[in-house]
Each structure stands twice: as structure tokens, then as C-alpha cells.
Design a protein around this motif. Structure first.
Motif, PDB file in Angstrom:
ATOM      1  N   ILE A 159       0.870  -1.343   0.040  1.00 20.12           N
ATOM      2  CA  ILE A 159      -0.176  -0.092  -0.032  1.00 20.12           C
ATOM      3  C   ILE A 159       0.848   1.341  -0.012  1.00 20.12           C
ATOM      4  O   ILE A 159       1.735   1.388   0.918  1.00 20.12           O
ATOM      5  CB  ILE A 159      -0.777   0.120   1.278  1.00 20.12           C
ATOM      6  N   LEU A 160       0.722   2.214  -0.875  1.00 14.29           N
ATOM      7  CA  LEU A 160       1.446   3.356  -1.006  1.00 14.29           C
ATOM      8  C   LEU A 160       0.643   4.441  -0.638  1.00 14.29           C
ATOM      9  O   LEU A 160      -0.477   4.719  -1.027  1.00 14.29           O
ATOM     10  CB  LEU A 160       1.947   3.685  -2.522  1.00 14.29           C
ATOM     11  N   PHE A 161       1.051   5.306   0.173  1.00 14.69           N
ATOM     12  CA  PHE A 161       0.347   6.590   0.508  1.00 14.69           C
ATOM     13  C   PHE A 161       0.599   7.637  -0.399  1.00 14.69           C
ATOM     14  O   PHE A 161       1.374   7.699  -1.173  1.00 14.69           O
ATOM     15  CB  PHE A 161       0.916   6.873   2.012  1.00 14.69           C
ATOM     16  N   LEU A 162      -0.324   8.865  -0.241  1.00  9.73           N
ATOM     17  CA  LEU A 162      -0.438   9.927  -1.137  1.00  9.73           C
ATOM     18  C   LEU A 162       1.065  10.602  -1.192  1.00  9.73           C
ATOM     19  O   LEU A 162       1.355  11.222  -2.084  1.00  9.73           O
ATOM     20  CB  LEU A 162      -1.375  10.507  -0.785  1.00  9.73           C
ATOM     21  N   SER A 163       1.751  10.724   0.060  1.00 11.19           N
ATOM     22  CA  SER A 163       2.931  11.353   0.036  1.00 11.19           C
ATOM     23  C   SER A 163       4.118  10.514  -0.346  1.00 11.19           C
ATOM     24  O   SER A 163       5.232  11.021  -0.381  1.00 11.19           O
ATOM     25  CB  SER A 163       3.220  11.799   1.625  1.00 11.19           C
ATOM     26  N   ALA A 164       4.031   9.255  -0.835  1.00  8.53           N
ATOM     27  CA  ALA A 164       5.147   8.202  -0.848  1.00  8.53           C
ATOM     28  C   ALA A 164       5.672   8.644  -2.408  1.00  8.53           C
ATOM     29  O   ALA A 164       4.598   8.205  -3.436  1.00  8.53           O
ATOM     30  CB  ALA A 164       4.938   6.983  -0.820  1.00  8.53           C
ATOM     31  N   PRO A 165       6.764   8.844  -2.720  1.00  7.46           N
ATOM     32  CA  PRO A 165       7.324   8.941  -4.054  1.00  7.46           C
ATOM     33  C   PRO A 165       7.327   7.426  -4.780  1.00  7.46           C
ATOM     34  O   PRO A 165       7.514   6.632  -4.109  1.00  7.46           O
ATOM     35  CB  PRO A 165       8.727   9.666  -4.164  1.00  7.46           C
ATOM     36  N   LEU A 166       6.933   7.493  -5.816  1.00  5.52           N
ATOM     37  CA  LEU A 166       7.230   6.299  -6.906  1.00  5.52           C
ATOM     38  C   LEU A 166       7.508   6.687  -8.337  1.00  5.52           C
ATOM     39  O   LEU A 166       7.434   7.924  -8.884  1.00  5.52           O
ATOM     40  CB  LEU A 166       5.959   5.501  -6.990  1.00  5.52           C
ATOM     41  N   ALA A 167       8.036   5.944  -8.878  1.00  2.89           N
ATOM     42  CA  ALA A 167       8.409   6.042 -10.311  1.00  2.89           C
ATOM     43  C   ALA A 167       7.984   4.859 -11.618  1.00  2.89           C
ATOM     44  O   ALA A 167       7.995   3.731 -10.916  1.00  2.89           O
ATOM     45  CB  ALA A 167       9.738   6.031 -10.495  1.00  2.89           C
ATOM     46  N   ARG A 168       7.707   4.995 -12.597  1.00  2.00           N
ATOM     47  CA  ARG A 168       7.201   4.243 -13.644  1.00  2.00           C
ATOM     48  C   ARG A 168       8.682   3.502 -14.124  1.00  2.00           C
ATOM     49  O   ARG A 168       9.560   4.129 -14.123  1.00  2.00           O
ATOM     50  CB  ARG A 168       6.590   4.546 -14.796  1.00  2.00           C
ATOM     51  N   MET A 169       8.597   2.383 -14.114  1.00  2.87           N
ATOM     52  CA  MET A 169       9.790   1.483 -14.889  1.00  2.87           C
ATOM     53  C   MET A 169      10.126   2.115 -15.970  1.00  2.87           C
ATOM     54  O   MET A 169       9.215   2.038 -17.105  1.00  2.87           O
ATOM     55  CB  MET A 169       9.533   0.067 -14.651  1.00  2.87           C
ATOM     56  N   PRO A 170      11.526   2.387 -16.319  1.00  2.16           N
ATOM     57  CA  PRO A 170      11.741   2.795 -17.776  1.00  2.16           C
ATOM     58  C   PRO A 170      11.732   1.544 -18.661  1.00  2.16           C
ATOM     59  O   PRO A 170      11.893   0.350 -18.403  1.00  2.16           O
ATOM     60  CB  PRO A 170      13.495   3.144 -17.497  1.00  2.16           C
TER      61      PRO A 170
END
Length: 358
Positions: A159-170
Motif C-alpha cells: 500500500i502506497l500513501f499519497l505522500s510516498a514517491p514512486l516512479a514508472r519503470m523505464p
């Protein structure tokens, strides 16, 4: 106080949830998710600020993986048991010894209504840029462990929170390589901020993953008048570093030996010490080594989560060394793109990292 929380009635609108994720904290009351002892990882409880991910791979923090290996006597089945025990007990992969976590690779299962503005959709392949130590996680099983890259293939949900950064895989590099790079994406941007033209930069653990990225970024920043000094305990990794040609000098030194580190750096810096020293070693006991190799009023950056910041502060005070001490913040604006672009621009570095981690 009963801190257990219940799901909204069927058909009702999901609760918003706190953007920082405090609604997932089970104990102790009032804690933030990272220092909390236990989190709720039940995906059946829906909150509109959350993104739910089907998890495929955990990239364990290097200090954490090493500690679990040592505690298991090198038995990878023992590492599996420790991960399962931690996640079952804490609702997250938060190593109780090192205090660190790692990050993960997965596919988005659902996006809450209040999280849609982030621009991610169901089916997106993503890597989290927030630590596993604050990410609610549930595991069905662990399928494989790769010690060389500290990556663990699993079946589970996070579960990822609204404040947690994430990135699409290249799409232009193997996912395992991209995951390894994104795990330490905060390192190179911090070097870019701290190193300047003409500086002497020393990197402890320069042959490892974060060390290679720091040395490469330092090379870009110090220019022809600057110097990049790589210190590495592994002779094989030191050879790899020399072959890359990004360091002006490479020394095989155990970073836990402060006097050996000092004696390696001082002759290469006119006796003054490095303007900037970077500690990228995944074991403790290197705090003073980074300090004694740095000039008066220089800068020391500790990227590894194995660092004791108490030992760092008291050590600098105890030897009367006036240096600026920086805590390794794994987040910087644009750090994912910065690191991926750095590696894309250095084919030899990309080839080496792909051979190790890809």
C-alpha cells in the motif's frame, strides 16, 4: 486505546485516509508509519488516498540484507525466514536490527480517487521510491532470493500513501537493473549539490552500487582540475573501478580502519584531506574514517543506512574536526530521472551495473 480500525460498510464511500499514512499505524498510537512498530497491510480496507500494488520484487537495503545474511550464517533460507517473520509481525519489511527497509517493484492494482491526480493507472509497472520501512506489505510467498543484488522475488501486496514517491519503470533497460538503480537514486543528486569544480572528492565503498554512482557524479562535477579518489575493500571491485576510468586514484582499503583511510587520502590531497567525503559502505564502524579523511571545514556525506549518527557527531567532536555532516536523504527532487540519465550517459558504467544487477 483500541487502535484497530474497521472497514467501511459495503457499498459506502472509502475513507480518505491521512496522506502521510498514519491511518495504517496499529502501534504505537500516534506514531508515523516509518518509526511505527506495526502497520495494517489489509488491502480490503480501502482508502481513497492510497495506491495498491501487486508486488513482484523486494530490493532489500544493502545494510539490512547483509545483516540478515550474517545472522543466518549465509543461509539464504534463513534470510527468507527473517523476511517472512518481520513482515508477518510488523506489516512491513522494517529490519528490527538495522532499522532500514529497501524498496519494491510491482504493478498497480488500484488507485484511490484522491490519488488519481498523481497520474498513475491500473497496470502501470512501478518502483517505490519510499522505504519499505514505512510501506504496508503483505506476503503470500517468497519465490527466490538473489544475494548478489539483494533482490527477493515475492508474491504479495503493498500500500502506497499519497505522500510516498514512486516512479514508472523505464522501458530502455532491464527491470532488475532499473530497480537496483532506483534503490539508490538519491545518491548522485546529492553529490551534484555538494561537489564543485576543482574539489577533491573521496568515496568510501566506491566499487559498490551507490559508490559507483557517487564517483561517476563526482567526476562530472569536479572537472579536470578536481580529483576523485575511490576507496574500496574488495580487490575485484577496485579493479572494476579502475577499468571505468572515473577515478584519479583507487586504493584497496578497509573503510573500518580510520588511519588506513586517512593515510590513503592525505597524500592524494596535498596533506589537506578531501573537500567532500562520501560514505557508501554497508557496514558500521566507518563513521570516523570519513571524518579523518576530510579537510577542516570540508563536507562529509553518509549515504549508507548502516551509519551511526551518534558515532558520527560525537566522533567529529572528539577529535576536534570542524566539518559539515550530512545525513543521507534518499529523496531529492527528480532523483529517479537524474540517476537513470547518469547511467544512460556512461555506457561502461551501465554495462558493469547490468552485469551485476541486471
Amino acid at each position: 486505546m483500541n487502535h484497530e480500525q474497521t472497514s467501511p460498510p459495503p457499498g459506502s464511500t472509502p475513507q480518505a485516509g491521512d496522506p502521510l499514512g498514519t491511518h495504517r499505524v496499529l502501534s504505537p498510537p500516534g506514531a508515523m508509519p516509518q518509526p511505527a512498530e506495526r502497520l495494517d497491510a489489509d488491502i480490503d480496507r480501502e482508502f481513497s488516498t492510497e495506491i495498491v500494488v501487486d508486488v513482484e520484487t523486494l530490493n532489500i537495503d544493502a545494510a539490512s540484507f547483509r545483516q540478515m545474511e550474517e545472522a543466518s550464517g549465509g543461509d539464504l533460507d534463513g534470510v527468507v525466514r527473517l523476511i517472512q517473520e518481520t513482515v508477518s509481525r510488523r506489516g512491513k519489511q522494517h529490519n528490527p536490527v538495522t532499522g532500514s527497509g529497501g524498496m519494491l517493484l510491482g504493478t498497480i492494482r488500484s488507485v484511490g480517487a484522491l490519488a488519481r491526480s498523481r497520474g498513475f493507472s491500473v497496470g502501470d509497472r512501478i518502483a517505490t521510491l519510499a522505504s519499505l520501512s514505512l510501506t504496508p506489505l503483505a506476503l503470500k510467498r517468497i519465490k527466490a532470493v538473489r544475494a548478489a543484488s539483494a533482490q527477493v522475488d515475492v508474491e504479495g501486496t503493498a500500500i502506497l500513501f499519497l505522500s510516498a514517491p514512486l516512479a514508472r519503470m523505464p522501458s530502455d533497460m532491464p527491470e532488475r537493473l532499473a530497480l537496483a538503480l532506483l534503490d539508490v537514486a538519491g545518491a548522485a543528486p546529492q553529490v551534484a549539490r555538494l561537489a564543485g569544480p576543482g574539489d577533491a572528492v573521496a568515496v568510501l565503498g566506491a566499487g559498490g552500487k551507490s559508490g559507483l554512482l557517487c564517483a561517476a557524479e563526482a567526476r562530472r562535477r569536479v572537472g579536470p582540475e578536481g580529483r576523485v579518489i575511490g576507496l574500496e575493500s574488495s580487490a575485484a571491485f577496485a579493479d572494476d573501478l579502475r577499468a571505468l576510468g572515473i577515478c584519479d586514484a583507487v586504493a584497496v582499503v578497509d573503510a573500518r580502519d580510520p588511519l588506513a583511510v586517512r593515510d590513503a587520502i592525505l597524500p592524494l590531497t596535498g596533506g589537506a584531506g578531501a573537500d567532500l567525503t562520501l560514505s557508501c559502505v554497508n557496514v558500521g564502524g566507518v563513521e570516523l574514517s570519513a571524518i579523518v579523511g576530510t579537510r577542516d571545514r570540508g563536507k562529509v556525506y553518509y549515504f549508507a543506512m548502516s551509519t551511526s549518527f551518534t558515532a558520527t557527531a560525537l566522533g567529529a567532536e572528539g577529535i576536534g574536526r570542524d566539518v559539515d555532516l550530512f545525513i543521507g536523504n534518499g529523496y531529492a527532487h527528480g532523483h529517479a530521472d537524474h540517476t537513470l540519465d547518469l547511467v544512460r550517459g556512461l555506457p561502461a558504467l551501465r554495462e558493469l551495473l547490468a552485469a551485476r544487477y541486471g
